[in-house]
Design a protein around this motif. Structure first.
Motif, PDB file in Angstrom:
ATOM      1  N   LEU A 160       9.758  -1.440   3.854  1.00 45.58           N
ATOM      2  CA  LEU A 160       8.375  -1.879   4.039  1.00 45.58           C
ATOM      3  C   LEU A 160       7.395  -0.715   4.136  1.00 45.58           C
ATOM      4  CD1 LEU A 160       8.563  -5.010   6.367  1.00 45.58           C
ATOM      5  CD2 LEU A 160       8.272  -4.898   3.890  1.00 45.58           C
ATOM      6  N   LYS A 161       7.806   0.397   4.737  1.00 45.88           N
ATOM      7  CA  LYS A 161       6.910   1.548   4.845  1.00 45.88           C
ATOM      8  C   LYS A 161       6.620   2.121   3.453  1.00 45.88           C
ATOM      9  CE  LYS A 161       6.084   5.752   7.421  1.00 45.88           C
ATOM     10  NZ  LYS A 161       6.525   6.617   8.498  1.00 45.88           N
ATOM     11  N   ALA A 162       7.662   2.290   2.641  1.00 47.07           N
ATOM     12  CA  ALA A 162       7.483   2.804   1.283  1.00 47.07           C
ATOM     13  C   ALA A 162       6.711   1.800   0.419  1.00 47.07           C
ATOM     14  CB  ALA A 162       8.836   3.114   0.652  1.00 47.07           C
ATOM     15  N   LEU A 163       6.992   0.511   0.595  1.00 45.56           N
ATOM     16  CA  LEU A 163       6.274  -0.510  -0.154  1.00 45.56           C
ATOM     17  C   LEU A 163       4.799  -0.481   0.208  1.00 45.56           C
ATOM     18  CD1 LEU A 163       6.293  -2.859  -2.155  1.00 45.56           C
ATOM     19  CD2 LEU A 163       6.901  -4.370  -0.246  1.00 45.56           C
ATOM     20  N   GLY A 164       4.498  -0.360   1.499  1.00 48.03           N
ATOM     21  CA  GLY A 164       3.106  -0.267   1.939  1.00 48.03           C
ATOM     22  C   GLY A 164       2.393   0.910   1.297  1.00 48.03           C
ATOM     23  N   ALA A 165       3.086   2.038   1.227  1.00 46.26           N
ATOM     24  CA  ALA A 165       2.498   3.223   0.589  1.00 46.26           C
ATOM     25  C   ALA A 165       2.243   2.953  -0.899  1.00 46.26           C
ATOM     26  CB  ALA A 165       3.413   4.426   0.773  1.00 46.26           C
ATOM     27  N   ALA A 166       3.184   2.291  -1.572  1.00 43.82           N
ATOM     28  CA  ALA A 166       3.022   1.978  -2.994  1.00 43.82           C
ATOM     29  C   ALA A 166       1.866   1.006  -3.229  1.00 43.82           C
ATOM     30  CB  ALA A 166       4.320   1.402  -3.556  1.00 43.82           C
ATOM     31  N   LEU A 167       1.645   0.113  -2.271  1.00 44.82           N
ATOM     32  CA  LEU A 167       0.566  -0.869  -2.397  1.00 44.82           C
ATOM     33  C   LEU A 167      -0.769  -0.330  -1.911  1.00 44.82           C
ATOM     34  CD1 LEU A 167       2.349  -4.115  -1.085  1.00 44.82           C
ATOM     35  CD2 LEU A 167       2.294  -3.206  -3.410  1.00 44.82           C
ATOM     36  N   GLY A 168      -0.712   0.795  -1.200  1.00 44.42           N
ATOM     37  CA  GLY A 168      -1.934   1.372  -0.647  1.00 44.42           C
ATOM     38  C   GLY A 168      -2.402   0.688   0.623  1.00 44.42           C
ATOM     39  N   VAL A 169      -1.465   0.105   1.358  1.00 42.59           N
ATOM     40  CA  VAL A 169      -1.795  -0.550   2.627  1.00 42.59           C
ATOM     41  C   VAL A 169      -0.810  -0.073   3.693  1.00 42.59           C
ATOM     42  CG1 VAL A 169      -2.737  -2.581   1.477  1.00 42.59           C
ATOM     43  CG2 VAL A 169      -0.360  -2.598   2.175  1.00 42.59           C
ATOM     44  N   GLY A 170      -1.181  -0.207   4.935  1.00 43.08           N
ATOM     45  CA  GLY A 170      -0.304   0.259   6.004  1.00 43.08           C
ATOM     46  C   GLY A 170       0.103  -0.855   6.945  1.00 43.08           C
ATOM     47  N   GLY A 171       1.179  -0.602   7.647  1.00 47.51           N
ATOM     48  CA  GLY A 171       1.622  -1.520   8.696  1.00 47.51           C
ATOM     49  C   GLY A 171       2.070  -2.872   8.192  1.00 47.51           C
ATOM     50  N   LEU A 172       2.839  -2.904   7.111  1.00 41.42           N
ATOM     51  CA  LEU A 172       3.310  -4.184   6.576  1.00 41.42           C
ATOM     52  C   LEU A 172       4.384  -4.794   7.465  1.00 41.42           C
ATOM     53  CD1 LEU A 172       3.638  -3.624   2.724  1.00 41.42           C
ATOM     54  CD2 LEU A 172       1.943  -4.992   3.937  1.00 41.42           C
TER      55      LEU A 172
END
Length: 175
Positions: free
Chosen positions: A85-97
């Protein structure tokens, strides 16, 4: 309640209504009925029989997520892709998923756990849900997904899915 078609009448948009809308728009699909599929492993056990030999299919796992600002996301990824989820959040440009609750899933996408699908954006677009699709979809012939219930699968050509998104006003973002 489970996510099968036996309980679809309690959904904001039923599977039957979704399929009728696709038909009305002239958006093609193949419908398959089967036992309820609750996991990627369940889906793998049946989906091969839905595909033509040599057909490049994208089989999805779908994540309903929220960020720390309480924005909602539907992320549809190739079913074997590892999720961080942390890497996915970075890829999406959002934090704290984090994963959204069952209640929010029903409220924002109109579906129950086990039936999460890109087709749920028929409700999600009205609720401000942001949609991300695996970039591999751009190379797929067809995409396999639930039509809002987990005892049915539709196999839809990539272009047909994109036509659906255009009809409902979804901006597809690839990840």
């Amino acid at each position: 309640m489970d996510a099968s078609s036996a309980y679809q009448d309690n959904l904001p948009v039923t599977s039957d209504a979704l399929l009728a809308q696709l038909d009305g728009w002239g958006i093609g699909y193949q419908l398959h009925t089967h036992v309820p599929l609750r996991t990627v492993e369940d889906a793998k056990a049946v989906e091969d029989q839905f595909l033509a030999p040599g057909e490049r299919a994208l089989r999805l796992k779908n994540l309903y997520l929220r960020d720390r600002k309480k924005r909602n996301y539907l992320v549809s990824l190739e079913q074997d892709r590892a999720i961080d989820l942390k890497a996915l959040g970075a890829a999406l440009g959002v934090g704290g998923l984090s994963f959204g609750s069952t209640e929010r899933l029903l409220e924002n996408l109109g579906i129950r756990p086990g039936a999460v699908s890109p087709l749920a954006m028929i409700t999600g677009v009205q609720k401000g849900v942001t949609f991300f699709l695996d970039a591999q979809a751009q190379d797929a012939d067809v995409i396999c997904m639930h039509p809002l219930v987990n005892d049915r699968t539709v196999v839809m050509a990539r272009d047909a899915l994109l036509a659906f998104f255009e009809k409902i006003g979804v901006d597809v973002r690839y990840v």
